[in-house]
Scaffold this active site. Structure first.
Site, PDB file in Angstrom:
ATOM      1  N   TYR A  83      17.575  -5.491  13.772  1.00  0.00           N
ATOM      2  CA  TYR A  83      18.390  -4.828  14.803  1.00  0.00           C
ATOM      3  C   TYR A  83      19.293  -3.753  14.246  1.00  0.00           C
ATOM      4  CZ  TYR A  83      20.371  -4.971  19.497  1.00  0.00           C
ATOM      5  OH  TYR A  83      20.691  -4.525  20.835  1.00  0.00           O
ATOM      6  N   LYS A 138      -4.119 -17.871  31.497  1.00  0.00           N
ATOM      7  CA  LYS A 138      -5.017 -16.591  30.975  1.00  0.00           C
ATOM      8  C   LYS A 138      -4.451 -15.910  29.698  1.00  0.00           C
ATOM      9  CE  LYS A 138      -8.254 -13.799  32.595  1.00  0.00           C
ATOM     10  NZ  LYS A 138      -9.473 -14.184  33.294  1.00  0.00           N
ATOM     11  N   GLU A 180      -5.568  -9.632  37.672  1.00  0.00           N
ATOM     12  CA  GLU A 180      -5.940 -10.711  37.790  1.00  0.00           C
ATOM     13  C   GLU A 180      -5.647 -11.491  39.092  1.00  0.00           C
ATOM     14  OE1 GLU A 180      -8.204 -14.072  35.869  1.00  0.00           O
ATOM     15  OE2 GLU A 180      -7.488 -12.106  35.048  1.00  0.00           O
ATOM     16  N   GLY A 240     -17.634  -9.813  47.584  1.00  0.00           N
ATOM     17  CA  GLY A 240     -16.249  -9.639  47.187  1.00  0.00           C
ATOM     18  C   GLY A 240     -15.872  -8.943  45.723  1.00  0.00           C
ATOM     19  N   ASN A 361     -15.616 -16.369  31.912  1.00  0.00           N
ATOM     20  CA  ASN A 361     -15.080 -15.163  31.704  1.00  0.00           C
ATOM     21  C   ASN A 361     -14.446 -15.090  30.421  1.00  0.00           C
ATOM     22  OD1 ASN A 361     -16.091 -14.508  34.404  1.00  0.00           O
ATOM     23  ND2 ASN A 361     -13.798 -13.545  34.991  1.00  0.00           N
TER      24      ASN A 361
END
Length: 434
Positions: A83, A138, A180, A240, A361
């Site tokens: 930082y 996901k 998504e 779709g 997927n």
């Protein structure tokens, strides 16, 4: 990178299971220790289930993700580097040379998983809050299977303009955008407009991830039966997001012909009830000029691809060509039950994990993004997606059989193969920036 997202299952004692760790983008990465978490509010309360204990609720309590540092902050010297004042030197350098953001932040290693909650799994429009468990899931799949960090972003709007503007404003923090569970037809416009406005990959997984895995399985099914993609006529149930994307992708890959059916029958140019998306689809597909019902189109067809739900009569499946392929991918109930499909088809695939040949997927999106991020691609092209499908098909190799035309998501060869193929294709297509 200064922080990473890890998957975490919080225990009652505040401990957690370790995350996938520092992935390199070519695999699951090295295992890191889990950050753990304090007991979530309400810890120990009864799960909202009618049947008592429910393992799914127990696993999700407190969420499936956490953020932890990848650099130590043990003393004032560490603090001064992580930082202020040290961080200011890095900020100033990036201000002077913006491309340095890729080297000195996590930008090039993190994806935003964006939804509006309007088409979540098979649950439909359940809203952004209810979509979060899926988006977290996901994100941890990105990490586990591709070594890619991902942040779930569930947006409180369904307005196309607002979604596009919001993602554009958030984009400086990310190396890629994974859309998504956004309902069609808005998902098509949102993806197109975002890719036009951004110089990072934008990928709607419901469309393109499904298409990539479908093509890989179809290539191997054709190979198993001594045919090529060009020999096949396919019929897709569902117009779709997934159905449209699969149809276009199979055409780009060289399939002989493909027709798409919606609830009113085959999408064809003679219909006067088509949306703009379906009208475009009618102009690209159905070279055979079929009209009428899905069932009639299946007569003599080589391939059935289901992404719609419902049930296809066995008589229609029986009317398909010899050595046909049935990819019935609706979950949890395939359009054609596998037992029925096996009576008439040479190769059967579903979307379920309890049957062979799962079209999942997760075989595609982690490696596709890992490859794109690895070379800092500006977009994901058709060539990159075809390369991913080919690499995925090649993983099967000499093990090819009717029950094995697509590898398991847990096959450790998958992510590295897809990553390497996508990165190479990005360079070949001129969208790579390193």
């Amino acid at each position: 990178m200064a922080a990473e997202i890890v998957n975490q299952i919080g225990g009652a004692d505040g401990t957690g299971t370790g995350g996938a760790g520092n992935g390199s983008g070519t695999g699951a990465g090295t295992g890191g220790a889990g950050a753990g978490s304090a007991a979530a509010p309400g810890q120990g309360a009864e799960e909202p289930s009618d049947t008592g204990f429910d393992a799914a609720f127990a696993l999700h309590r407190g969420g499936k993700m956490a953020v932890r540092a990848t650099v130590p902050v043990r003393d004032k010297d560490d603090l001064s580097l992580a930082y202020t004042p040290g961080v200011a030197r890095v900020c100033s350098a990036i201000a002077e040379r913006p491309e340095l953001v890729h080297d000195y932040t996590w930008k090039s290693q993190v994806v935003a998983v964006v939804t509006d909650g309007t088409a979540v799994l098979g649950l439909g429009d359940i809203g952004p809050e209810a979509s979060l468990p899926v988006m977290e899931g996901k994100a941890i799949l990105f990490k586990q299977f591709g070594g890619v960090d991902a942040v779930p972003l569930a947006l409180g709007t369904t307005d196309t303009d607002e979604i596009v503007d919001t993602v554009v404003r958030l984009a400086p923090s990310f190396g890629g955008i994974n859309l998504e569970d956004i309902a069609a037809p808005r998902c098509f416009e949102i993806e197109r407009r975002l890719q036009e406005r951004l110089d990072i990959p934008v990928f709607h997984d419901d469309q393109h991830g499904t298409a990539v895995v479908t093509l890989a399985a179809l290539r191997n099914a054709a190979k198993l039966t001594g045919r090529s993609l060009g020999d096949l006529r396919a019929v897709i149930s569902g117009a779709g997001a997934a159905g449209v994307a699969i149809a276009k992708f199979l055409l780009a890959a060289g399939i002989g012909d493909v027709a798409v059916a919606d609830r009113k029958g085959i999408v064809s140019a003679d219909r006067d009830d088509l949306t703009d998306v379906k009208r475009e689809l009618a102009g690209l597909t159905n070279r055979a000029g079929l009209t009428g019902s899905l069932e009639s189109a299946l007569a003599g067809a080589d391939v059935f691809i289901g992404v719609s739900g419902g049930t296809v009569p066995e008589t229609a499946v029986a009317s398909m060509a010899p050595e046909a392929f049935v990819f019935a991918m609706a979950n949890p109930n395939p359009e054609v039950h596998p037992d029925v499909a096996h009576r008439h088809a040479a190769v059967v695939a579903t979307g379920r994990s309890d049957y062979p040949n799962q079209i999942n997927n997760v075989l595609a999106f982690p490696g596709i993004f890992a490859g794109a991020l690895q070379v800092r691609a500006s977009r994901i092209t058709e060539g990159m997606k075809i390369a991913a499908a080919d690499a995925l098909a090649d993983v099967v190799g000499d093990e090819l059989s009717a029950d094995y035309v697509i590898p398991s998501p847990f096959d450790e060869r998958v992510a590295p193969a897809v990553t390497a193929a996508v990165a190479a294709a990005a360079r070949a297509e001129g969208v790579a920036r390193r």
